[in-house]
Design an enzyme around this catalytic site. Structure first.
Site, PDB file in Angstrom:
ATOM      1  N   GLY A 182       0.813  -1.204   0.000  1.00 46.28           N
ATOM      2  CA  GLY A 182       0.000   0.000   0.000  1.00 46.28           C
ATOM      3  C   GLY A 182       0.845   1.251   0.000  1.00 46.28           C
ATOM      4  O   GLY A 182       1.960   1.273   0.520  1.00 46.28           O
ATOM      5  N   SER A 183       0.330   2.320  -0.596  1.00 47.92           N
ATOM      6  CA  SER A 183       1.034   3.602  -0.589  1.00 47.92           C
ATOM      7  C   SER A 183       0.771   4.321   0.736  1.00 47.92           C
ATOM      8  O   SER A 183       0.009   3.856   1.578  1.00 47.92           O
ATOM      9  CB  SER A 183       0.584   4.448  -1.765  1.00 47.92           C
ATOM     10  OG  SER A 183       0.953   3.849  -2.988  1.00 47.92           O
ATOM     11  N   ASP A 224      -1.335  -8.293   1.246  1.00 51.33           N
ATOM     12  CA  ASP A 224      -0.098  -8.357   0.466  1.00 51.33           C
ATOM     13  C   ASP A 224       0.308  -9.810   0.199  1.00 51.33           C
ATOM     14  O   ASP A 224       0.696 -10.163  -0.922  1.00 51.33           O
ATOM     15  CB  ASP A 224       1.032  -7.631   1.206  1.00 51.33           C
ATOM     16  CG  ASP A 224       0.858  -6.120   1.209  1.00 51.33           C
ATOM     17  OD1 ASP A 224       0.162  -5.610   0.317  1.00 51.33           O
ATOM     18  OD2 ASP A 224       1.401  -5.457   2.102  1.00 51.33           O
ATOM     19  N   HIS A 273      -0.244   1.617   9.472  1.00 54.35           N
ATOM     20  CA  HIS A 273      -1.472   1.945   8.758  1.00 54.35           C
ATOM     21  C   HIS A 273      -2.448   2.716   9.635  1.00 54.35           C
ATOM     22  O   HIS A 273      -3.642   2.740   9.365  1.00 54.35           O
ATOM     23  CB  HIS A 273      -2.144   0.670   8.233  1.00 54.35           C
ATOM     24  CG  HIS A 273      -1.266  -0.134   7.347  1.00 54.35           C
ATOM     25  ND1 HIS A 273      -0.573  -1.233   7.790  1.00 54.35           N
ATOM     26  CD2 HIS A 273      -0.934   0.019   6.037  1.00 54.35           C
ATOM     27  CE1 HIS A 273       0.138  -1.736   6.794  1.00 54.35           C
ATOM     28  NE2 HIS A 273      -0.060  -0.996   5.719  1.00 54.35           N
ATOM     29  N   ASP A 286      10.943  36.252  17.530  1.00 54.61           N
ATOM     30  CA  ASP A 286      10.763  34.822  17.766  1.00 54.61           C
ATOM     31  C   ASP A 286      10.711  34.475  19.246  1.00 54.61           C
ATOM     32  O   ASP A 286      10.749  33.306  19.622  1.00 54.61           O
ATOM     33  CB  ASP A 286      11.864  34.008  17.081  1.00 54.61           C
ATOM     34  CG  ASP A 286      13.259  34.506  17.430  1.00 54.61           C
ATOM     35  OD1 ASP A 286      13.369  35.386  18.308  1.00 54.61           O
ATOM     36  OD2 ASP A 286      14.223  34.019  16.824  1.00 54.61           O
ATOM     37  N   THR A 329      21.528  36.312  15.776  1.00 58.88           N
ATOM     38  CA  THR A 329      22.091  37.564  15.290  1.00 58.88           C
ATOM     39  C   THR A 329      22.640  38.409  16.421  1.00 58.88           C
ATOM     40  O   THR A 329      23.708  39.020  16.304  1.00 58.88           O
ATOM     41  CB  THR A 329      21.011  38.347  14.519  1.00 58.88           C
ATOM     42  OG1 THR A 329      20.503  37.530  13.472  1.00 58.88           O
ATOM     43  CG2 THR A 329      21.584  39.621  13.935  1.00 58.88           C
ATOM     44  N   THR A 350      16.522  48.804  15.865  1.00 59.70           N
ATOM     45  CA  THR A 350      17.480  47.825  16.391  1.00 59.70           C
ATOM     46  C   THR A 350      18.143  48.405  17.632  1.00 59.70           C
ATOM     47  O   THR A 350      17.834  49.527  18.057  1.00 59.70           O
ATOM     48  CB  THR A 350      18.567  47.492  15.356  1.00 59.70           C
ATOM     49  OG1 THR A 350      19.433  48.631  15.201  1.00 59.70           O
ATOM     50  CG2 THR A 350      17.962  47.113  14.009  1.00 59.70           C
ATOM     51  N   ASP A 408      11.425  47.949  20.527  1.00 60.59           N
ATOM     52  CA  ASP A 408      12.310  46.896  20.035  1.00 60.59           C
ATOM     53  C   ASP A 408      13.046  46.260  21.217  1.00 60.59           C
ATOM     54  O   ASP A 408      13.701  46.965  22.002  1.00 60.59           O
ATOM     55  CB  ASP A 408      13.321  47.467  19.048  1.00 60.59           C
ATOM     56  CG  ASP A 408      14.301  46.401  18.580  1.00 60.59           C
ATOM     57  OD1 ASP A 408      13.860  45.486  17.881  1.00 60.59           O
ATOM     58  OD2 ASP A 408      15.486  46.495  18.960  1.00 60.59           O
ATOM     59  N   GLY A 451      15.732  44.417  21.395  1.00 56.40           N
ATOM     60  CA  GLY A 451      17.181  44.594  21.337  1.00 56.40           C
ATOM     61  C   GLY A 451      17.607  45.974  21.783  1.00 56.40           C
ATOM     62  O   GLY A 451      18.615  46.133  22.495  1.00 56.40           O
TER      63      GLY A 451
END
Length: 594
Positions: A62-63, A118, A226, A410, A455, A507, A570, A572
Site C-alpha cells: 500500500g502507498s 499483500d 497503517h 521569535d 544575530t 534595532t 524593540d 534589542g
C-alpha cells in the site's frame, strides 16, 4: 476533537498516481508503466525483461509509506516497486505487470511485508507468473516486535526492517547471484531484524478527518504503519526513556524476537513515521547507540537515520535492529542508485566518536595575560562593578524582553541576552584581566561568542571586537573617558557595517547611537565624565522607547505589521539601553562614594 487534515493535494483519489509522476520527473533513472490509474508500477528506466540478465528484486504494498517502496528503486536495490492505493495492497494485475516488465531469464524475487492482503495478492501473482514460465521466489518479512509471539496465522507485521532486507537482496542480485541465493540472502536477513514503533500522533488519510484517538500528552507504543492502534498507550516520556524501552522490547530474551545476544554486531535504523523532524530522529539515534553498546553489549556497525517507511503524516519513529555479519555489511555498503537510500553511511564506524579537537587560536596574546588579577587597580575595580551592574540589568530584564520579542520576533531575545549576561557574570570571577580594559572587553566578547546564538550574539561579539581594537591602541595604565567614547563609536560603526542597520531601523543601534552622540557632546563641553555618562544613558533609554514609532527595517520584525510594532519597543534596543543605563549608574555611584 477531530478535524479535517490539511493536505497539498488536488483529489484524494489521485494522490498515488500524482506522487509517481512527480517521483519519475525528479529522478531520471526511474520510470513507470503506462497503465494508470489501475496499474501503478515504478521501475528502473534501464531495465527491460528482454535484456535484463540479473535477478529482478520487486517489493511493494500500500502507498502512504513513502519513500517506501518506490523511492528505493534503482540499481543495487529494487528493480521495481508495486504501489497500491493508500494503505491498500496492490491488485494482482499490477503485481503481474511489474513482474513481466522487469523479469528476465534469471527470475525475480518478491519481497512482501507480512499483511494478509499483500501475502494473498503477491502470492497469487507469483503463481500466475510461474504458470507463464517466469522463475519467481517470495520472501515474507515480519519484523514487528511489539505484539506477543504469534498464536494464529497472521504472524508479525512487516515494518521498516523490510527496507534493510530490500537493500541486502538488491545488492546480492546486483552481484550476479542466482535466484535461489538472492532469496536465501533475503530470507536470512528477514530473520535477523526486529522493529518497534512509537507514535505521538495519528496519521491523516488524504481527504479524511484526523482521528482524535491519541489524546494530548500521550504516546502509542507498538503501532503498525497503517494508523491502527498500538499495543499500549502511555504518558509521553523523554526520548531516552522511550528509546530504552523500545530497545529492551526488541532485544527481549523472553520473547526472542531476534537472535541477538551480547557481543553480537548489529545494524541500527531510526525511521521517521512521516512528521518527525530530522533533529528529533538524530536525537533518538544519539540515545540509541550508547544504549545498545553499554546496556546490551552490542557492537553497532552501521546507523541509518531518516524517513524510510512512513505512515503519511504520523509523528513518531520506529527502531529496527538487525544482527550483522560481514556478508550483510557488504550488501548494505554496496553501491546503489536508489534515490532514498542513505549513500553516506558505509564503512566501519569507530566504537566511540571522539570529537575533533578545537584548532588553536592564532591570537598573539599570551595565556598569562588572562585571568583575574590578584589585586585590582582603581580602574579595574570600576570596570568590575560596571560590568556586574550591566549584566545583572540584563538578567533582571529577561522575561520582559521575551514578552516583547514574542510579539515582534521569535520570543527568545531575553533568553539569549540572559545566557550572555550570566556567562559574563561567571567568567568575570576568573578570566577577566580587569586591570587591562582592552583585554577585558575582548574577554567579554569571548564569553558572548561561547553562549549567545543568533544575530544578537554575533553582533555583540563584533561590538566587543571593535571596542577592543580601539582600546588596544590606548594606554594600559588608564583609559580616558574620551577613549571610551571613541571605542563606543567604533563599536557602533562596526555593528552598522556588518549588520546593515543604522539609526531608525528599529534595532539596538537606536539606543546606542543617541547615547554615543550625547556622550561625545557632553565630554567635549567639559562636563564631568560620570555626569556625561548618565546623560548619555538617558538618551539611550529615550532612543529605545522611540522604536515603538519606527517601521522595522532589519531582523524578523520586518515581517510584522506596523500596528503590532507600535504596541511594543524593540527588545534589542531596550536590552542595550538597560545595560548601558545600569553601567552609567554604577559609575556615578562609585564616584559619589569616593
Amino acid at each position: 476533537m477531530a478535524f479535517q487534515g490539511k493536505k497539498l493535494i488536488s483529489d484524494p483519489n489521485d494522490v498515488v498516481t500524482e506522487f509517481i509522476e512527480g517521483l519519475v520527473e525528479t529522478y531520471p533513472g526511474l520510470q513507470f508503466l503506462d497503465g494508470f490509474p489501475q496499474v501503478k508500477v515504478v521501475l528502473r528506466a534501464d531495465v527491460s525483461s528482454a535484456t535484463y540478465n540479473k535477478v529482478a528484486v520487486i517489493s511493494g504494498g500500500g502507498s502512504g509509506h513513502e519513500p517506501a517502496h518506490a523511492g528505493f528503486v534503482g540499481e543495487g536495490m529494487l528493480t521495481a516497486a508495486i504501489c497500491g492505493d493508500v494503505f491498500a495492497s496492490p491488485p494482482v494485475d499490477s503485481i503481474l505487470a511489474g513482474i513481466r516488465a522487469v523479469t528476465g531469464p534469471m527470475g525475480c524475487l518478491l519481497i512482501v511485508t507480512n499483511y494478509t492482503g499483500d501475502r494473498l495478492n503477491f502470492g497469487l501473482a507469483a503463481e500466475q507468473a510461474k504458470s507463464e514460465g517466469y522463475k519467481v521466489e517470495i520472501v515474507i518479512v515480519g519484523d514487528d516486535c511489539a505484539l506477543p509471539p504469534p498464536r494464529g496465522i497472521a504472524g508479525r507485521r512487516g515494518l521498516a526492517g523490510t527496507i534493510l532486507v530490500n537493500k541486502i537482496a538488491g545488492a546480492a542480485a546486483a552481484a550476479g547471484l542466482s535466484l535461489a541465493d538472492v532469496a536465501a540472502e533475503a530470507k536470512r536477513a528477514s530473520e535477523m531484524v526486529g522493529t518497534m514503533g512509537v507514535a505521538l500522533s495519528v496519521c491523516t488519510l488524504p481527504g479524511q478527518v484526523t482521528s482524535d484517538r491519541l489524546g494530548p500528552g500521550k504516546m502509542e507504543l507498538g503501532l503498525g504503519i497503517h494508523g491502527e492502534p498500538g499495543a499500549a498507550v502511555a504518558d509521553l516520556q523523554p526520548v531516552d526513556v522511550v528509546v530504552s524501552h523500545v530497545l529492551k522490547q526488541i532485544l527481549s530474551t523472553e520473547t526472542n524476537y531476534v537472535p541477538i545476544t551480547r557481543g553480537n554486531r548489529v545494524v541500527l535504523m531510526i525511521n521517521g513515521l512521516g512528521a518527525t523532524p530530522v533533529m528529533e530522529l538524530m536525537i533518538a539515534a544519539g540515545k540509541a547507540v550508547p544504549n545498545l553498546q553499554l546496556e546490551h553489549g552490542l557492537a553497532v556497525e552501521r546507523v541509518y537515520t531518516g524517513s524510510f517507511m512512513t505512515s503519511l503524516d504520523m509523528a513518531g519513529f520506529s527502531i529496527s535492529i538487525m544482527k550483522a555479519d560481514e556478508v550483510i555489511l557488504k550488501h548494505l555498503d554496496a553501491t546503489t542508485k536508489a534515490p532514498h537510500w542513505p549513500v553516506g553511511v558505509d564503512g566501519n564506524r569507530p566504537p566511540a566518536k571522539i570529537p575533533v579537537p578545537m584548532p588553536p587560536s592564532h591570537s598573539m596574546k599570551s595565556d598569562e595575560s588572562l585571568g583575574r588579577p590578584l589585586q585590582l587597580s582603581q580602574q579595574g575595580h570600576v570596570l568590575e562593578v560596571t560590568i556586574e551592574a550591566a549584566a545583572e540589568a540584563v538578567v533582571n530584564l529577561r522575561d520582559r524582553l521575551n514578552e516583547w520579542d514574542s510579539k515582534v520576533g521569535d520570543g527568545d531575545c531575553g533568553s539569549t541576552m540572559y545566557r550572555g549576561a550570566t556567562a559574563i557574570l561567571e567568567d568575570k570571577k576568573k578570566y577577566y584581566p580587569l586591570n587591562d580594559a582592552a583585554e577585558t572587553v575582548n574577554e567579554i566578547g569571548a564569553s558572548i561568542r561561547r553562549v549567545m546564538g543568533g544575530t544578537s550574539g554575533i553582533l555583540y561579539h563584533i561590538f566587543c571586537k571593535a571596542a577592543y581594537a580601539k582600546l588596544k591602541a590606548s594606554s594600559k595604565s588608564g583609559i580616558t573617558s574620551k577613549q571610551w567614547a571613541e571605542a563606543l563609536e567604533a563599536s557602533i560603526a562596526a555593528v552598522s557595517k556588518y549588520g546593515g542597520a543604522t539609526a531608525g531601523y528599529r534595532t539596538m543601534l537606536d539606543a546606542l547611537i543617541p547615547a554615543a552622540a550625547v556622550l561625545q557632546e557632553r565630554l567635549s563641553a567639559g562636563i564631568d565624565p560620570s555626569t556625561a555618562f548618565i546623560l548619555s544613558s538617558e538618551a539611550a533609554i529615550a532612543g529605545a522607547e522611540s522604536t515603538k514609532h519606527m517601521q522595522a527595517q532589519a531582523g524578523r520584525s520586518t515581517y510584522i505589521s506596523p500596528e503590532i510594532l507600535a504596541s511594543v519597543p524593540d527588545p534589542g534596543a531596550m536590552a542595550a539601553a538597560a545595560w548601558y543605563r545600569a553601567a552609567a549608574l554604577a559609575v556615578k555611584d562609585m564616584y559619589q562614594a569616593s
